[in-house]
Scaffold this active site. Structure first.
Site, mmCIF file in Angstrom:
data_model
loop_
_atom_site.group_PDB
_atom_site.id
_atom_site.type_symbol
_atom_site.label_atom_id
_atom_site.label_comp_id
_atom_site.label_asym_id
_atom_site.label_seq_id
_atom_site.Cartn_x
_atom_site.Cartn_y
_atom_site.Cartn_z
ATOM 1 C CG HIS A 150 41.281 41.477 34.470
ATOM 2 N ND1 HIS A 150 40.943 40.403 35.271
ATOM 3 C CD2 HIS A 150 40.759 42.580 35.077
ATOM 4 C CE1 HIS A 150 40.262 40.837 36.316
ATOM 5 N NE2 HIS A 150 40.136 42.150 36.225
ATOM 6 C CG HIS A 202 42.187 46.491 37.812
ATOM 7 N ND1 HIS A 202 42.218 46.154 39.143
ATOM 8 C CD2 HIS A 202 41.161 45.782 37.265
ATOM 9 C CE1 HIS A 202 41.257 45.269 39.383
ATOM 10 N NE2 HIS A 202 40.604 45.024 38.260
ATOM 11 C CD GLU A 203 39.615 46.409 33.704
ATOM 12 O OE1 GLU A 203 39.437 45.259 33.262
ATOM 13 O OE2 GLU A 203 39.082 46.808 34.753
ATOM 14 C CD GLN A 225 37.067 41.810 34.603
ATOM 15 O OE1 GLN A 225 37.400 42.786 33.935
ATOM 16 N NE2 GLN A 225 36.531 41.897 35.814
ATOM 17 C CB CYS A 271 38.154 42.952 40.559
ATOM 18 S SG CYS A 271 38.173 42.041 39.015
ATOM 19 C CG LEU A 272 33.006 44.885 37.536
ATOM 20 C CD1 LEU A 272 32.595 45.167 36.100
ATOM 21 C CD2 LEU A 272 31.986 45.430 38.515
ATOM 22 N N GLY A 328 35.974 49.586 34.195
ATOM 23 C CA GLY A 328 36.760 48.841 33.224
ATOM 24 C C GLY A 328 36.272 47.409 33.168
#
Length: 183
Positions: A144, A140-141, A50, A98-99, A45
């Site tokens: 963000h 999760h996304e 991000q 997480c990226l 995702g």
């Protein structure tokens, strides 16, 4: 085009994102670039904050988890201007990463069912209920675009244990195989 992923400590990750309209400039290209960036970074995702865009846009592809032998019916979707309708079900813990916060993972408790109102990439409205790992990736996304990082759900002991590593990420002292932008 590969986009840099904004690292922990960058203010855009803590901003509540704004809705967009169908005339958002180069939206199709942005979405294509997000897919390319997410796959290159081996994510499931990616949210617009991000990549430095404080807009209510995120993508997920949990089909990859299917391919890794997990018991999942995958989903590949674009979410625009998403709003939670309802979260319910059982709370379950699952290790998230997480990226934007590389090399840090931790157990996060989330409800296992989520109903979401969102627009797809053609600005068609959907109200859909997701469960299991799909609900988790979406939650999760979604966090963000609300300016929330998974770190906020970690237990105090875990937060204390990773404090130094987080500070290193904030300072740019982290090695990853994708482009990052630091505050």
């Amino acid at each position: 085009m590969l986009l840099p992923i904004y690292a922990y400590g960058h203010p855009v990750l803590r901003k509540k994102a704004e809705d967009i309209t169908p005339d958002y400039e180069d939206l199709s290209k942005l979405i294509a670039d997000m897919w390319e960036t997410m796959y290159h970074a081996e994510g499931v995702g990616l949210a617009a904050p991000q990549i430095g865009r404080p807009i209510r846009l995120f993508i997920i592809d949990s089909i990859q988890l299917e391919e890794k032998g997990k018991d999942v019916i995958g989903l590949k979707t674009v979410f625009i201007n998403a709003e939670k309708v309802e979260e319910k079900g059982k709370i379950w813990a699952y290790e998230e990463g997480c990226l934007s916060i590389p090399d840090i993972r931790g157990d996060v408790d989330r409800l296992d069912t989520l109903t979401l109102r969102y627009l797809d990439e053609n600005f068609v409205e959907h109200i859909t209920t997701f469960d299991g790992i799909n609900a988790r990736v979406i939650q999760h996304e979604y966090d963000h675009i609300e300016g929330i990082l998974f770190l906020e759900y970690l237990k105090p002991v875990k937060k204390a244990m990773i404090r130094g590593r987080l500070e290193n990420i904030r300072k740019g002292k982290v090695k990853v195989d994708y482009k990052m932008k630091f505050a």
